[in-house]
Structures are given as structure tokens and as C-alpha cells.
Design a protein around this motif. Structure first.
Motif, PDB file in Angstrom:
ATOM      1  N   THR A 141       0.860  -1.189   0.000  1.00 58.31           N
ATOM      2  CA  THR A 141       0.000   0.000   0.000  1.00 58.31           C
ATOM      3  C   THR A 141       0.898   1.241   0.000  1.00 58.31           C
ATOM      4  O   THR A 141       2.125   1.142  -0.075  1.00 58.31           O
ATOM      5  N   SER A 142       0.302   2.387   0.133  1.00 61.30           N
ATOM      6  CA  SER A 142       1.065   3.637   0.187  1.00 61.30           C
ATOM      7  C   SER A 142       1.573   3.938   1.595  1.00 61.30           C
ATOM      8  O   SER A 142       2.254   4.938   1.817  1.00 61.30           O
ATOM      9  N   ASN A 143       1.233   3.069   2.561  1.00 58.02           N
ATOM     10  CA  ASN A 143       1.686   3.284   3.935  1.00 58.02           C
ATOM     11  C   ASN A 143       3.199   3.170   4.039  1.00 58.02           C
ATOM     12  O   ASN A 143       3.834   2.407   3.293  1.00 58.02           O
ATOM     13  N   ALA A 144       3.784   3.879   4.978  1.00 58.93           N
ATOM     14  CA  ALA A 144       5.243   3.908   5.127  1.00 58.93           C
ATOM     15  C   ALA A 144       5.813   2.535   5.512  1.00 58.93           C
ATOM     16  O   ALA A 144       6.948   2.221   5.176  1.00 58.93           O
ATOM     17  N   ASP A 145       5.029   1.724   6.239  1.00 61.47           N
ATOM     18  CA  ASP A 145       5.531   0.428   6.687  1.00 61.47           C
ATOM     19  C   ASP A 145       5.294  -0.686   5.666  1.00 61.47           C
ATOM     20  O   ASP A 145       5.615  -1.850   5.911  1.00 61.47           O
ATOM     21  N   SER A 146       4.745  -0.357   4.520  1.00 64.67           N
ATOM     22  CA  SER A 146       4.491  -1.361   3.481  1.00 64.67           C
ATOM     23  C   SER A 146       5.795  -1.745   2.793  1.00 64.67           C
ATOM     24  O   SER A 146       6.721  -0.939   2.677  1.00 64.67           O
ATOM     25  N   THR A 147       5.877  -2.999   2.339  1.00 64.58           N
ATOM     26  CA  THR A 147       7.084  -3.451   1.646  1.00 64.58           C
ATOM     27  C   THR A 147       7.215  -2.735   0.300  1.00 64.58           C
ATOM     28  O   THR A 147       6.228  -2.317  -0.296  1.00 64.58           O
ATOM     29  N   ARG A 148       8.435  -2.604  -0.172  1.00 64.98           N
ATOM     30  CA  ARG A 148       8.711  -1.927  -1.437  1.00 64.98           C
ATOM     31  C   ARG A 148       9.342  -2.894  -2.438  1.00 64.98           C
ATOM     32  O   ARG A 148       9.989  -2.470  -3.384  1.00 64.98           O
ATOM     33  N   ASP A 149       9.187  -4.172  -2.192  1.00 66.30           N
ATOM     34  CA  ASP A 149       9.807  -5.179  -3.053  1.00 66.30           C
ATOM     35  C   ASP A 149       9.086  -5.289  -4.385  1.00 66.30           C
ATOM     36  O   ASP A 149       7.872  -5.099  -4.469  1.00 66.30           O
ATOM     37  N   GLY A 150       9.839  -5.614  -5.411  1.00 68.33           N
ATOM     38  CA  GLY A 150       9.266  -5.765  -6.738  1.00 68.33           C
ATOM     39  C   GLY A 150      10.292  -6.320  -7.697  1.00 68.33           C
ATOM     40  O   GLY A 150      11.159  -7.104  -7.298  1.00 68.33           O
ATOM     41  N   MET A 151      10.252  -5.875  -8.943  1.00 69.61           N
ATOM     42  CA  MET A 151      11.193  -6.414  -9.935  1.00 69.61           C
ATOM     43  C   MET A 151      11.254  -5.517 -11.161  1.00 69.61           C
ATOM     44  O   MET A 151      10.326  -4.739 -11.446  1.00 69.61           O
ATOM     45  N   ASP A 152      12.363  -5.637 -11.871  1.00 72.69           N
ATOM     46  CA  ASP A 152      12.499  -5.075 -13.216  1.00 72.69           C
ATOM     47  C   ASP A 152      12.300  -6.232 -14.189  1.00 72.69           C
ATOM     48  O   ASP A 152      12.749  -7.357 -13.912  1.00 72.69           O
ATOM     49  N   ILE A 153      11.659  -5.983 -15.301  1.00 75.67           N
ATOM     50  CA  ILE A 153      11.336  -7.086 -16.205  1.00 75.67           C
ATOM     51  C   ILE A 153      11.191  -6.604 -17.646  1.00 75.67           C
ATOM     52  O   ILE A 153      10.772  -5.467 -17.893  1.00 75.67           O
ATOM     53  N   ALA A 154      11.570  -7.458 -18.570  1.00 74.07           N
ATOM     54  CA  ALA A 154      11.321  -7.242 -19.997  1.00 74.07           C
ATOM     55  C   ALA A 154      10.536  -8.435 -20.507  1.00 74.07           C
ATOM     56  O   ALA A 154      10.844  -9.588 -20.171  1.00 74.07           O
ATOM     57  N   ILE A 155       9.503  -8.174 -21.288  1.00 71.24           N
ATOM     58  CA  ILE A 155       8.665  -9.261 -21.801  1.00 71.24           C
ATOM     59  C   ILE A 155       8.347  -9.017 -23.277  1.00 71.24           C
ATOM     60  O   ILE A 155       8.097  -7.883 -23.695  1.00 71.24           O
TER      61      ILE A 155
END
Length: 209
Positions: A151-165
């Protein structure tokens, strides 16, 4: 006689002090050896667990045979920096359209491997509902944010990825590309120059909309 007695006491005192120091050194040495053994046993257990995790991670990735079945003139270069990796590749054939992707997840080692497995599952779900690369990335972004409760909350995780498809229509010979921080490199038939198609400077997951 008094001098001899006093000298003898000093010698005896020094001997006892030396014995005490030796006993302390021997005790410390045993404690160090015991701690070293505990660390070695824990390291071995952790390494065994990571090696087993690698088997699970590799089992989820397309094999070279899977890729060559879809793209006969192809190869896979996958070199993990550590035992397990935060990178993953993906390939799937949906009739006349072949879809291929390469992703780089946030984090290294175990966190990165977790993200790569989540990404593989969510990408597979997105591909099952669409063949358009842009739409697939949009669905992947939503899937990652949902599964990680981002979510936009400060304690929310910021994990994700870069990707090409890329999706390649084998009948019309048309390639479509979409990328999040990973560009597409193209060498056209008969050409020698590498053409770069830039990606969108936004990652999947985290603070994205």
C-alpha cells in the motif's frame, strides 16, 4: 634463610599464577573450539537448506529444452551470483503466440529467490489471461502488490522487480515488447548494430500505481 623463603614464595606464587593463566587459556580455547563447531554445524545446515531451495527454484524455471521447443534457435544464459538467485526467466507458448520474459527481482540470495518464485507464479497467472505484453505487466504489477499487501503506507514493503517481456506472433511475424527498467536489444537479420528499445523507468510492485 628469610631471603630464601621469600624468594621461594615468589617463585611458588609465579608458578601458581602461570598455572591459573594456562587453565584460563585452555578453557578459552575449548570455548572457541566449541563455538567454531557450532558455527560450522549451523553454516552446514544453512547451506544445505539453501541448496535445497535452489532445487525448488530451478524446478520452477523453464529448462533449456522448454525454451528450445518454443524458440529453436536460442540459448539461455543464467548465472546466479550466489547459490540461489533473484533473477528468473519465463517462456510460454499460447497457440501461435510465444511469450518470453527476463526479470531481476529486488534483494539478493534468499529474499531475491522468494521474490523470483512469487514473480514466476504471478507472471504465469497474468500470461494465462492476456497475450499483450503491456497488459501482462499491468496484471503482474497488481498481482505482486496484492500478494505482498503493498500500500502507500510507510511500513508497506517496497519489493518488486524489473522485467522485460516479449510476445511473438509466429504467423504474422510481429514482436511486441514491454519493459519495466529492462530494455530490449535487437539485432536485425543481416545487421550488425545493436538497437536498443528503452524501457519504462518504473519497476513492478512497490510504490507503483
Amino acid at each position: 634463610l628469610a631471603v630464601v623463603v621469600i624468594w621461594g614464595l615468589f617463585v611458588y606464587r609465579g608458578y601458581r599464577h602461570k598455572q591459573l593463566k594456562n587453565r584460563i587459556i585452555i578453557k578459552q580455547k575449548r570455548e572457541v573450539e566449541k563455538a567454531k563447531q557450532i558455527i560450522e554445524e549451523k553454516n552446514e545446515a544453512i547451506t544445505d537448506s539453501i541448496n535445497y531451495a535452489k532445487r525448488i527454484q530451478v524446478a520452477m524455471l523453464p529448462t533449456v529444452k522448454d525454451v528450445s521447443t518454443v524458440f529453436s534457435d536460442s540459448f539461455v544464459l543464467f548465472q546466479a551470483k550466489d547459490i540461489i538467485s533473484g533473477d528468473f526467466h519465463f517462456v510460454k507458448s499460447t497457440g501461435s503466440v510465444n511469450i518470453i520474459a527476463a526479470a531481476d527481482c529486488t534483494g539478493h540470495r534468499v529474499p531475491g529467490a522468494f521474490m523470483s518464485m512469487i514473480g514466476t507464479v504471478k507472471l504465469s497467472e497474468a500470461v494465462s489471461t492476456s497475450e499483450d505484453p503491456s497488459d501482462i505487466l499491468s496484471k503482474l504489477n497488481s498481482g505482486i502488490k496484492t500478494v505482498l499487501n503493498q500500500t502507500s503506507n510507510a511500513d508497506s514493503t517496497r519489493d518488486g522487480m524489473d522485467i522485460a517481456i516479449c510476445s511473438i506472433d509466429m504467423e504474422s511475424n510481429v514482436l511486441q515488447y514491454a519493459g519495466a527498467n529492462i530494455p530490449l536489444w535487437v539485432i536485425r537479420k543481416g545487421g550488425k548494430e545493436v538497437e536498443e528499445i528503452k524501457a519504462t523507468k518504473v519497476a513492478i510492485g512497490g510504490l507503483t500505481a
